[in-house]
Structure formats: structure tokens, C-alpha cells
Design a protein around this motif. Structure first.
Motif, PDB file in Angstrom:
ATOM      1  N   PHE A  90      -4.864  31.081 -21.205  1.00 16.91           N
ATOM      2  CA  PHE A  90      -4.279  32.189 -21.970  1.00 16.91           C
ATOM      3  C   PHE A  90      -3.600  33.189 -21.028  1.00 16.91           C
ATOM      4  N   LYS A  91      -4.244  33.495 -19.920  1.00 13.90           N
ATOM      5  CA  LYS A  91      -3.659  34.399 -18.931  1.00 13.90           C
ATOM      6  C   LYS A  91      -2.353  33.834 -18.386  1.00 13.90           C
ATOM      7  N   VAL A 134       3.600  28.738 -24.847  1.00 15.80           N
ATOM      8  CA  VAL A 134       2.767  28.561 -26.039  1.00 15.80           C
ATOM      9  C   VAL A 134       2.262  27.126 -26.139  1.00 15.80           C
ATOM     10  N   VAL A 135       3.143  26.160 -25.892  1.00 16.71           N
ATOM     11  CA  VAL A 135       2.737  24.758 -25.953  1.00 16.71           C
ATOM     12  C   VAL A 135       1.687  24.465 -24.886  1.00 16.71           C
ATOM     13  N   ALA A 217       6.951  20.502 -31.059  1.00 23.30           N
ATOM     14  CA  ALA A 217       6.964  20.690 -29.607  1.00 23.30           C
ATOM     15  C   ALA A 217       5.561  20.503 -29.037  1.00 23.30           C
ATOM     16  N   ILE A 218       4.542  20.915 -29.785  1.00 25.15           N
ATOM     17  CA  ILE A 218       3.158  20.668 -29.374  1.00 25.15           C
ATOM     18  C   ILE A 218       2.902  19.167 -29.312  1.00 25.15           C
ATOM     19  N   ALA A 219       3.491  18.425 -30.267  1.00 24.28           N
ATOM     20  CA  ALA A 219       3.356  16.961 -30.241  1.00 24.28           C
ATOM     21  C   ALA A 219       3.974  16.378 -28.977  1.00 24.28           C
ATOM     22  N   THR A 220       5.076  16.975 -28.494  1.00 22.56           N
ATOM     23  CA  THR A 220       5.658  16.524 -27.225  1.00 22.56           C
ATOM     24  C   THR A 220       4.658  16.728 -26.088  1.00 22.56           C
TER      25      THR A 220
END
Length: 386
Positions: A90-91, A134-135, A217-220
Motif C-alpha cells: 500500500f505504501k 493500483v493494479v 487490467a487487474i486480470a493482466t
């Protein structure tokens, strides 16, 4: 940001080479001498379709997934505290976001806008580095908290779910589902959440790195985690790893080509077919490089690309700062306003090449300039960590 002197033995060299080649490609296509004279493969597809340039961004996200496997497995040998690892991720996400917005604000200052309220009113919120950040965070959490089987279901669910969302849900104010630039559901959601001032294309009120597109994009990223899990496995022979990666990558490409009939391959929408097509090609490329470099020790060309690849975030920032600062250095030349970047282009390249080759030569020269700036970090094994 942390400086760390480190050798390369603990790193997956093929991944650094692929990352470095992708970074060099990004610099090349983002900085032509003249945007009016760009060879088609070095430009994005106008809407549907995929050029070599369109492969760059998804390749970065794919490699984020691969890197998560290697980084987390190393850290899990040091601590079993998932909360601590998630807090670190997260950081890092926040740091990447601050770098992105800091660079944007810096260039706004260079343009002569010193009104911080005006800058914040118009700053673009989505973007390439924010999506990577984010991803990275979401995929890290998924990797730590799920099994490989669960990740396969999440991958499939993200692709099918996005397809259903984009093709079946009517767009408010339009009345029907569609995949057009300004009136698709993703564009509507981005306007609702961000407003038009904070989007990439204010005149057409949409953004290629918007909210809904983050789901595929998360799926990538998960695609990269799958490849990284194979490469990290100690129970599979290298030859089998490579064969499976080539078969898996080719299969994904073939499915993408079929799905393109119903859900076109489209980078700006980050369609599910685009995820499979680009992820498949990235898997084939990484598997091939792994076989050549890490298994068979063919490393002659590695240093050039590793110079970019081992410090990719630093290279990414410099790729913005260097041409931006050159463009901001303004002066009068023969009684006309000029800037350093344009002056060099007009005097060094334009007189000696045709327009397209001059534009390409200027882009190649910038790649070499940034490589020279990055080379001392490679030479002294310095990795700037975020």
C-alpha cells in the motif's frame, strides 16, 4: 525512495531484459521528433485493433504480476505477517501515485501556472502510473490471500464480468450498451466520479485509464502472476516451464482472436480480448527470453536492456522529465520563439532525413541519451527502489 547496492544474481535476468526492452519501446513511441510524421507501428491503434505500440503498457502490467511472485516469495521467507506485506504494498502504491502527480504538477509549474488551486482543479487523476500502482497493490493482496486455483477463477471472472458489464448494461443518458469512445459505460462512470476536468481527453470526456478498465487490467496482472508462478516453481523442469508458457500464450492469443469478433481487441477500453492477446504475447516473449538467457546463458544483448529494466521506475520518470525540461527551455532563434527540444530536432535531424526518418531518429537519440543517464546505475549495481 531507497538506494540499494545489489548484484544481479538473485534477479530473473530475462524479466529485466523484457522490462528494459519494453521501457526502451515506451520512450521511443512517446517521443517522436514530430507527431505528424510517425510510422504506423509506432503509434497506437485509433480505436479497435492492436499495434506494436499498444503492447507496451499491458506488458508492464504483466511484468508487475511476474515481479509480485518473486518479490513476495522472497519476503515471505523473512516474515509470515501478511499484514506487514500488504502495508508495504500500500505504501508503494501511494508513493507511485505521488510520483505521478508530482511530475504533473512540476510540468504545470514549468508552463508558468503557479496557482495550485487551478492545477488541482484540472490535474488528470487516472493515468498510466496510477493504473500500474493500483493494479500492483490489488494483485499483491490477491496473491497473498488466495490460492492459484482461486486466482484462475478471479482471472476468468474479471474477463467475463467486464464483457457482460460493457456489452449488456445500458449507459445512463444513452439508453443502450455500446463500445464507442465517449458514450460507453466506462466513460460515463469516469465523468460521474472524476468530472471532465480530471480526464485525459477533456474534449471527448473519456479516459483510456478509467475506473472500469482497471478490472481487466487487474486480470493482466494476474496473467503475469500465473507466468511468474510457473517460473518460480522448483518442481518443474525448465524445458517444461517454457513449453507450457508458449502453449499457454499461444492459446490465449487464439482465444483473443476469436473473442475479437464479439468484443474487439481495444487498448483504450482494455477489453477482455485485449487482455488475452497482449498477455499471451507477453508470456511467449518472457518464456522465450527465459529459455535463451536464464537457461542457455545467451546474455550478449542483456546489458543494454537491463540498464533500463533494473531501474524501470527511475527510467520512467526520466523519460518524462528529460524531454519535458528540454521542451520547457525556451529562447529566441533568428527572431522566433524556440525551445531546446525543437531546436535540436530542427537542426540535427530534419536537414538530413526525410520527415518520417527524422522523427524516428530523434526518438532513437532520446532512447540512447536516457540509456547513458541510466548506465551508471547499472554499472555500479545501484537499484533505486520505491
Amino acid at each position: 525512495m531507497e538506494n540499494q547496492a545489489k548484484g544481479q544474481s538473485s534477479r530473473l535476468l530475462s524479466l529485466d531484459v523484457l522490462r528494459g526492452a519494453t521501457m526502451a519501446g515506451m520512450i521511443l513511441v512517446n517521443n517522436p521528433g514530430d507527431w505528424g510524421h510517425v510510422y504506423p507501428p509506432l503509434d497506437h491503434a485509433e480505436w479497435n485493433g492492436c499495434t506494436p505500440t499498444d503492447l507496451i503498457f499491458p506488458s508492464f502490467l504483466f511484468m508487475v504480476g511476474v515481479s509480485i511472485v518473486f518479490a513476495m516469495e522472497k519476503r515471505l521467507t523473512q516474515t509470515a505477517d501478511h499484514g506487514k506485506l500488504i502495508a508495504h504494498a500500500f505504501k508503494r502504491m501511494i508513493t507511485l501515485l505521488l510520483i505521478n502527480y508530482g511530475v504533473d504538477i512540476f510540468f504545470t509549474f514549468l508552463d508558468g501556472n503557479f496557482n495550485i488551486l487551478s492545477i488541482l482543479h484540472d490535474i488528470r487523476i487516472p493515468g498510466v502510473l496510477p493504473r500500474i500502482a493500483v493494479v500492483y497493490f490489488i494483485c499483491t493482496v490477491i496473491y497473498l490471500k488466495t490460492t492459484p486455483k482461486t486466482r484462475v477463477w478471479l482471472f476468468a471472472g474479471a474477463l467475463v464480468g467486464y464483457f457482460i458489464i460493457m456489452t449488456c448494461i445500458p449507459v445512463p443518458g444513452v439508453g443502450y450498451a455500446n463500445l464507442q469512445p465517449a458514450i460507453n459505460l466506462g466513460a460515463w462512470l469516469d465523468r460521474l466520479v472524476f468530472g471532465t476536468n480530471h480526464l485525459w481527453n477533456q474534449s471527448h470526456v473519456w479516459d483510456p485509464e478509467g475506473i472500469l478498465g482497471t478490472l481487466p487490467a487487474i486480470a493482466t496482472g494476474l496473467f503475469g502472476i500465473r507466468a511468474g508462478t510457473w517460473l518460480k516453481s522448483k518442481n518443474i523442469e525448465d524445458s517444461k516451464k517454457v513449453v507450457w508458457m508458449l502453449v499457454y500464450g499461444l492459446g490465449a492469443v487464439l482465444i483473443a482472436i476469436f473473442w475479437d469478433i464479439f468484443f474487439p481487441i481495444n487498448k483504450k477500453l482494455w477489453t477482455s480480448s485485449f487482455v488475452l492477446y497482449t498477455g499471451g504475447l507477453a508470456t511467449i516473449a518472457l518464456g522465450t527470453l527465459y529459455w535463451l538467457i536464464d537457461v542457455n546463458n545467451y546474455k550478449r544483448a542483456a546489458p543494454f536492456f537491463v540498464t533500463f529494466g533494473m531501474n524501470s521506475i527511475t527510467a520512467y520518470v526520466l523519460a518524462d522529465l528529460v524531454p519535458g525540461i528540454m521542451g520547457a527551455i525556451k529562447f529566441n532563434h533568428n527572431g522566433k520563439p524556440a525551445n531546446l527540444y525543437g531546436y535540436i530536432y530542427q537542426t540535427v535531424f530534419v536537414p538530413y532525413f526525410n520527415p518520417f526518418n527524422a522523427s524516428l531518429a530523434a526518438a532513437i537519440a532520446l532512447v540512447l541519451l536516457l540509456w547513458l543517464l541510466m548506465y551508471p546505475l547499472y554499472k555500479y549495481k545501484v537499484i533505486i527502489k520505491v
